[in-house]
Scaffold this active site. Structure first.
Site, PDB file in Angstrom:
ATOM      1  N   ARG A 143       0.826  -1.206   0.000  1.00 16.33           N
ATOM      2  CA  ARG A 143       0.000   0.000   0.000  1.00 16.33           C
ATOM      3  C   ARG A 143       0.860   1.255   0.000  1.00 16.33           C
ATOM      4  NH1 ARG A 143      -4.955  -0.683   4.316  1.00 16.33           N
ATOM      5  NH2 ARG A 143      -6.264  -2.121   3.111  1.00 16.33           N
ATOM      6  N   GLY A 202     -12.593 -17.903   0.279  1.00 18.91           N
ATOM      7  CA  GLY A 202     -11.654 -18.733   1.018  1.00 18.91           C
ATOM      8  C   GLY A 202     -10.234 -18.231   0.978  1.00 18.91           C
ATOM      9  N   GLY A 225     -12.374  -5.422   8.436  1.00 17.00           N
ATOM     10  CA  GLY A 225     -11.663  -6.097   9.516  1.00 17.00           C
ATOM     11  C   GLY A 225     -11.579  -7.601   9.389  1.00 17.00           C
ATOM     12  N   GLY A 227      -9.968  -9.421   7.239  1.00 16.90           N
ATOM     13  CA  GLY A 227      -8.589  -9.862   7.020  1.00 16.90           C
ATOM     14  C   GLY A 227      -7.797  -9.903   8.316  1.00 16.90           C
ATOM     15  N   ASP A 228      -7.997  -8.902   9.160  1.00 18.54           N
ATOM     16  CA  ASP A 228      -7.328  -8.887  10.467  1.00 18.54           C
ATOM     17  C   ASP A 228      -7.814 -10.045  11.331  1.00 18.54           C
ATOM     18  OD1 ASP A 228      -5.806  -6.392  10.154  1.00 18.54           O
ATOM     19  OD2 ASP A 228      -7.763  -5.438  10.129  1.00 18.54           O
TER      20      ASP A 228
END
Length: 264
Positions: A143, A202, A225, A227-228
């Site tokens: 990023r 998945g 959130g 992914g966290d």
């Protein structure tokens, strides 16, 4: 379970034009830890003037936090169309130094949750990995560290990955780093375990010379959130002795549980 630690910048998230919400890797990871009924040391950073708001947010979760004073709080604008997300960076947060992470307990697992490239320089990741197993979110590799529409940049400093045990990538980050999902290219990044997440489709686990897909169940809810949550679920499972693919399955189930709670 060996000690867990979470470290990273906090953020204000403006979702679909709504008011600012508390966000950032440490906050979303703690919400996942609560679902697991697990504990972890949380070291996070925000602007000094925003500290009270974040302390209240963590207090509502019943989780103690160590806040490192900062000069700016990373701020994002986000809009969603299903799993598709568009983001804009309104404000860039601080860079972490080795001194900032000196108090984190050794002997366990630590997840570094950068929001932008450069949040964790190589010397800070080296300090985090000393006496610990280090998990890194690929946001910190790709990023762009700039305001405006979020851009993903290739060719990160490969020295960053020398200290990483688990690299967690979103699909678009894998495409940016290696051009796709070629398992040999993902393994060649260097960390012993590379996990690529595909939202409701998945994940892919590349570890120990093998690659295996893990399926997920779609939940129609705000995925901010997730992914966290996956990262901390994976980390907790690995810390408990589960193999990489089994850890990914447990992390997938945790994300589904978290998102299902948002539809209730």
């Amino acid at each position: 379970m060996p000690p867990l630690a979470l470290v990273g910048n906090l953020s204000f998230d403006l979702i679909d034009g709504g008011p600012p919400q508390i966000g950032g890797g440490p906050f979303h990871c703690v919400r996942a830890l609560r679902l697991l009924e697990a504990r972890g040391a949380v070291v996070a950073r925000c602007a000094t003037e925003d500290a009270a708001a974040f302390r209240r947010g963590f207090a509502r979760l019943g989780v103690p936090i160590t806040l490192v004073p900062g000069s700016a709080t990373t701020t994002f604008e986000l809009s969603y169309d299903g799993d598709r997300r568009e983001m804009r960076v309104d404000r860039v947060g601080d860079v972490w130094s080795p001194a900032d992470v000196a108090g984190i307990p050794r002997g366990g697992w630590v997840h570094a949750a950068p929001l932008l490239r450069g949040d964790f320089p190589e010397e800070t990741l080296e300090a985090l990995a000393r006496g610990r197993r280090l998990s890194l979110d690929g946001q910190g590799l790709t990023r762009a560290r700039a305001t405006g529409p979020l851009r993903l940049e290739p060719d990160p400093d490969r020295a960053l990955l020398r200290h990483v045990t688990v690299l967690k990538l979103a699909e678009e980050e894998a495409e940016t780093l290696v051009g796709g999902l070629d398992t040999d290219a993902l393994a060649a990044l260097g960390p012993p375990e590379v996990v690529v997440t595909f939202g409701s489709r998945g994940s892919l686990v590349v570890a120990r010379g093998r690659a295996e897909r893990v399926r997920a169940r779609h939940v129609d809810a705000d995925p901010t959130g997730s992914g966290d949550a996956f990262a901390v679920g994976y980390l907790a499972a690995r810390a408990n002795g589960h193999a990489p693919v089994a850890a990914a399955r447990r992390a997938t189930a945790l994300v589904g549980l978290m998102l299902s709670g948002r539809t209730a």
